[in-house]
Design an enzyme around this catalytic site. Structure first.
Site, PDB file in Angstrom:
ATOM      1  N   HIS A 239       0.863  -1.530  -0.357  1.00  0.00           N
ATOM      2  CA  HIS A 239      -0.164   0.070  -0.093  1.00  0.00           C
ATOM      3  C   HIS A 239       0.834   1.300   0.232  1.00  0.00           C
ATOM      4  CE1 HIS A 239      -2.351  -3.300   1.865  1.00  0.00           C
ATOM      5  NE2 HIS A 239      -3.563  -2.709   1.439  1.00  0.00           N
TER       6      HIS A 239
ATOM      7  N   HIS B 196      -4.648   4.165  -2.954  1.00  0.00           N
ATOM      8  CA  HIS B 196      -4.800   3.588  -1.837  1.00  0.00           C
ATOM      9  C   HIS B 196      -3.724   1.629  -1.358  1.00  0.00           C
ATOM     10  CE1 HIS B 196      -5.945   0.756   1.899  1.00  0.00           C
ATOM     11  NE2 HIS B 196      -5.830  -0.277   0.554  1.00  0.00           N
TER      12      HIS B 196
ATOM     13  N   GLU C 165     -16.023  -5.702  25.094  1.00  0.00           N
ATOM     14  CA  GLU C 165     -15.145  -7.189  25.228  1.00  0.00           C
ATOM     15  C   GLU C 165     -15.293  -6.736  23.911  1.00  0.00           C
ATOM     16  OE1 GLU C 165     -19.221  -6.555  24.694  1.00  0.00           O
ATOM     17  OE2 GLU C 165     -20.029  -7.899  26.905  1.00  0.00           O
TER      18      GLU C 165
ATOM     19  N   HIS D 205     -26.607 -17.487  25.636  1.00  0.00           N
ATOM     20  CA  HIS D 205     -25.390 -17.616  26.426  1.00  0.00           C
ATOM     21  C   HIS D 205     -24.826 -18.483  26.399  1.00  0.00           C
ATOM     22  CE1 HIS D 205     -27.507 -13.779  27.387  1.00  0.00           C
ATOM     23  NE2 HIS D 205     -26.441 -13.019  28.400  1.00  0.00           N
TER      24      HIS D 205
HETATM   25  C1  LIG Z   1     -11.084  -5.306   9.843  1.00  0.00           C
HETATM   26  C2  LIG Z   1     -10.948  -5.220   8.746  1.00  0.00           C
HETATM   27  N1  LIG Z   1     -11.203  -4.713   7.441  1.00  0.00           N
HETATM   28  C3  LIG Z   1     -10.394  -5.343   6.619  1.00  0.00           C
HETATM   29  C4  LIG Z   1      -9.267  -4.921   6.304  1.00  0.00           C
HETATM   30  C5  LIG Z   1      -9.115  -4.678   3.767  1.00  0.00           C
HETATM   31  N2  LIG Z   1      -8.665  -3.221   3.672  1.00  0.00           N
HETATM   32  C6  LIG Z   1      -7.047  -2.948   4.598  1.00  0.00           C
HETATM   33  S1  LIG Z   1      -7.174  -1.344   4.290  1.00  0.00           S
HETATM   34  C7  LIG Z   1      -8.902  -1.291   3.180  1.00  0.00           C
HETATM   35  C8  LIG Z   1      -9.232   0.538   3.558  1.00  0.00           C
HETATM   36  C9  LIG Z   1      -8.712   1.033   4.908  1.00  0.00           C
HETATM   37  O1  LIG Z   1      -9.377   2.704   4.333  1.00  0.00           O
HETATM   38  P1  LIG Z   1      -8.483   3.990   5.294  1.00  0.00           P
HETATM   39  O2  LIG Z   1      -8.325   3.487   6.026  1.00  0.00           O
HETATM   40  O3  LIG Z   1      -9.049   5.274   4.781  1.00  0.00           O
HETATM   41  O4  LIG Z   1      -7.196   3.471   4.609  1.00  0.00           O
HETATM   42  P2  LIG Z   1      -6.335   4.672   3.179  1.00  0.00           P
HETATM   43  O5  LIG Z   1      -6.996   4.219   1.991  1.00  0.00           O
HETATM   44  O6  LIG Z   1      -5.823   6.218   3.818  1.00  0.00           O
HETATM   45  O7  LIG Z   1      -4.633   4.033   2.739  1.00  0.00           O
HETATM   46  C10 LIG Z   1      -9.592  -1.969   3.798  1.00  0.00           C
HETATM   47  C11 LIG Z   1     -11.328  -2.799   3.597  1.00  0.00           C
HETATM   48  C12 LIG Z   1      -7.979  -4.604   7.031  1.00  0.00           C
HETATM   49  N3  LIG Z   1      -7.792  -4.537   7.158  1.00  0.00           N
HETATM   50  N4  LIG Z   1      -9.115  -5.063   8.372  1.00  0.00           N
END
Ligand SMILES: Cc1ncc(C[n+]2csc(CCOP(=O)(O)OP(=O)(O)O)c2C)c(N)n1
Length: 680
Positions: free
Chosen positions: A44, A274, A423, A485
């Site tokens: 990324h 991204h 939790e 539960h």
């Molecule tokens: C719990 C979780 N769900 C999905 C992902 C896959 N994922 C990685 S980055 C991203 C988008 C994140 O967006 P943002 O925080 O705005 O990052 P940016 O585009 O600014 O790099 C997703 C959906 C992940 N890493 N963790």
């Protein structure tokens, strides 16, 4: 439709010329990121390119650290919650001169054996405070880091403990539900040394943030009692001023940094920015716009040495800290060092043994959750590092002992945290505490709600840290609250998780032994699965040795020729013992094996396992959960399908008194005896 705003224009030339020294340092991060991601053709690029200015100012002007001593205890903690932007962290560690991050590591980004793994992994190298990637975890961990700092400062004084926790979180982190739990906890506890930078770039993978969220983050943080500032995340003076103000805020602080993802690249301000930017021409064009002329993976010597100077900025402060530590009495120094190293005091095993002795004499009939409280009552006074808690089930989880006191704004020495009904945030913050060091967190909820904590529990195991999850109400034995539960698949899920110790003790003795083992771990989390209902003492004879450490052991051997082996855990061990009586009365020699911790039994050598589970006899496992996992012991380890049976749950439970549920679901001594006889 919400307004799909266009991003304001950005004038790269103006940024370059306004702060040339800053610009060249920040651009080194951007260039290394482009090069590493392009070489791996994976990763990324955009987030590190957007947040390079914030990170540069933080490391240059504020972060207390010494690259030559990454584990200096009083360092500020820097947490990259937006873990996909891992090249931001790796670039910083390389540039500031961390020994474990030579340029080869950057060139090897995301390759087999590299410390520069896809997402930051705390156990691969010093300088990586926590494992991030699952969005939201880093910001939730940071609450535990900041709490641990408050607690240790109260215990040891600010001459030894006085540092900040800084976090970079993205839109994704703030969308994840766990962030809400974290933010409200930090606000409630006024964790004033926690400073979060929000990478406000309005981009996620699918497109603009408005596609899925129109939350006003500034109002949201304010509503949670945070100090909030909004700045241009590319203006080094604004960043510096905001951090200075945040430190003085007296509250947790969020700095909304308006940034451009993939700054200066053709993909800037788009979701393309991204991910992996691997187009050579576009990358070259970005570099030339930045005024970066060095070749790939090359950082001009003057820029590298400026960064290395930043890496040494904290050396004197570290020396001064070491002197202060050295000036303490030997006893105090030894205690501080023991705590930082996570060693348990010698006293732990002696208080556990004393409790076991007393239990053998009195043979109480108590729930294992109560037994757990009995163990904690004798352990906590000797381990100031234990921090207890509960997710609003304190009286049910039995995790609060007399001497702890409640952690609060005016009682930072309090050792019990009321986590509220959070939790996930609780488990994630426990990870933060464990990673911070000096603290051994344990906390409770109902076993069924491991579901709500699981993302963080999985990370405890992955990160090789040792929080203790006190999961009470561990089966249909909880009775009338019903199937919502009543955990049935949760033991299987926990046991399926690598590097997680799952203890299901049968009585007070096994519970005390499990606590000794759980608190002594340095690289594995533990789950204590504890009953709501009362259980008789099954270990009636006092043994100095911790038998639970073997994972499984022969609790009662057959009187005559061994024809059956009953394997059971927790509340079902006493049922197995009663079944043994019925079978022995009919001349069927029956052994009962208590199996409080499969993982520890797996770790025993074959000779011991063979002694406990020899071939030949009928094997029946008894556990008020699903069968999944039990075949390892029923069919494996010299077992045979034709001679193996399981007495437990096949579906969800039901709402009724516990005794009746055990009857209706057939988990009874008679049911077990009948199963054995059907297999003989
Ligand atoms: C719990 C979780 N769900 C999905 C992902 C896959 N994922 C990685 S980055 C991203 C988008 C994140 O967006 P943002 O925080 O705005 O990052 P940016 O585009 O600014 O790099 C997703 C959906 C992940 N890493 N963790």
């Amino acid at each position: 439709m919400p307004d799909m705003r266009e991003e304001p224009d950005v004038d790269i030339d103006a940024l370059r010329t306004a702060h040339p020294d800053h610009w060249s340092k920040a651009t080194a991060i951007r260039a290394l990121t482009l090069d590493a991601v392009a070489a791996a053709n994976s990763g990324h690029s955009g987030m590190p390119m957007g947040m390079a200015d914030v990170a540069t100012v933080l490391f240059e002007k504020h972060l207390k650290f010494d690259a030559t001593q990454p584990n200096w205890f009083d360092r500020d903690r820097f947490i990259l919650s937006a873990g996909h932007g891992s090249m931001l962290l790796y670039s910083l560690l390389h540039l500031t001169g961390y020994e474990e991050f030579p340029i080869e590591e950057i060139k090897n980004f995301r390759q087999w054996g590299a410390r520069t793994a896809g997402h930051p992994e705390n156990f691969l190298a010093k300088g990586i405070e926590t494992t991030t990637g699952p969005l939201g975890q880093g910001i939730a961990n940071s609450v535990g880091f900041a709490m641990a700092e408050e607690m240790l400062r109260a215990q040891f004084g600010k001459k030894l403990v006085d540092h900040h926790t800084y976090v970079i979180a993205g839109d994704g982190c703030l969308m994840e539900g766990v962030s809400e739990e974290a933010i409200s906890l930090a606000g409630r506890h006024q964790l004033s040394k926690l400073i979060v930078f929000w990478d406000n770039n309005n981009i996620t993978i699918d497109g603009k943030v408005e596609l899925s969220s129109t939350t006003d983050q500034v109002s949201r943080f304010k509503a949670n009692n945070w100090h909030v500032q909004e700045i241009d995340g590319h203006d080094p003076e604004a960043i510096d001023a905001a951090i200075t103000a945040a430190k003085k805020a007296g509250k947790p602080s969020m700095i909304a940094c308006k940034t451009h993802i993939a700054l200066g690249h053709a993909a800037q301000d788009t979701s393309k920015g991204h991910g992996a930017l691997a187009n050579g021409e576009q990358n070259d064009a970005a570099k030339s716009l930045w005024g970066w002329t060095a070749s790939a993976f090359e950082v001009p010597a003057d820029i590298k040495s400026a960064w290395e100077e930043i890496g040494r900025r904290g050396t004197e402060e570290r020396f001064a800290w070491e002197e202060r530590l050295g000036a303490l009495s030997d006893r105090k120094q030894a205690e501080f060092t023991r705590r930082m190293d996570g060693e348990v005091p010698n006293k732990l095993s002696s208080v556990v043994r004393a409790l076991k002795k007393q239990v053998a004499e009195t043979q109480p009939t108590v729930a294992t959750r109560k037994a757990s409280e009995m163990a904690l009552e004798v352990i906590n006074p000797h381990m100031a590092e234990t921090i207890g808690g509960s997710a609003d089930l304190t009286g049910s989880n039995n995790t609060l002992t007399g001497d702890l006191g409640v952690f609060d704004i005016d009682n930072r020495k309090g050792r019990f945290v009321h986590w509220g009904i959070r939790e996930h945030g609780m488990a994630s913050a426990m990870n933060g505490m464990a990673l911070h060091g000096g603290i051994k967190p344990y906390s409770g909820t109902f076993f069924c709600f491991t579901d709500y904590a699981r993302p963080a529990m999985r990370l405890s195991a992955l990160m090789q840290i040792s929080p203790v999850y006190v999961m009470t109400h561990d089966s249909i034995g909880l009775g009338e609250d019903g199937p919502t539960h009543q955990p049935v698949e949760h033991l299987a899920m926990c046991r399926a998780t690598p590097n997680m110790l799952v203890f299901r003790p049968a009585d007070t003795t096994e519970t005390a032994e499990a606590w000794e083992l759980a608190l002594s771990q340095k690289g594995s989390p533990s789950v204590l699965s504890l009953s709501r209902q009362n259980l008789p003492t099954v270990r009636t004879e006092y043994k100095t040795r911790n038998l639970t450490a073997q994972g499984a052991y022969v609790l009662a051997d057959s009187n005559g020729k061994r024809q059956a082996i009953l394997m059971a855990t927790g509340s079902e061990v006493s049922i197995a013992m009663a079944a043994k009586e019925l079978l022995e009365a009919e001349g069927i020699g029956t052994r009962v094996v208590s199996m409080p911790c499969w993982e520890l039994f797996e770790a025993q050598d074959e000779a011991y396992r063979k002694k406990v589970l020899p071939a030949g006899a009928v094997r029946v496992a008894v556990e008020a959960g699903v069968r999944q996992g039990w075949d390892k012991w029923l069919l494996g380890e010299r077992g045979r399908e034709a001679k193996a049976g399981f007495v437990g749950m096949e579906g969800f439970g039901a709402s009724a008194p516990a005794d009746e549920l055990y009857e209706k679901f057939g988990i009874t001594a008679e049911g077990v005896a009948a199963k054995v006889k059907s297999l003989l």
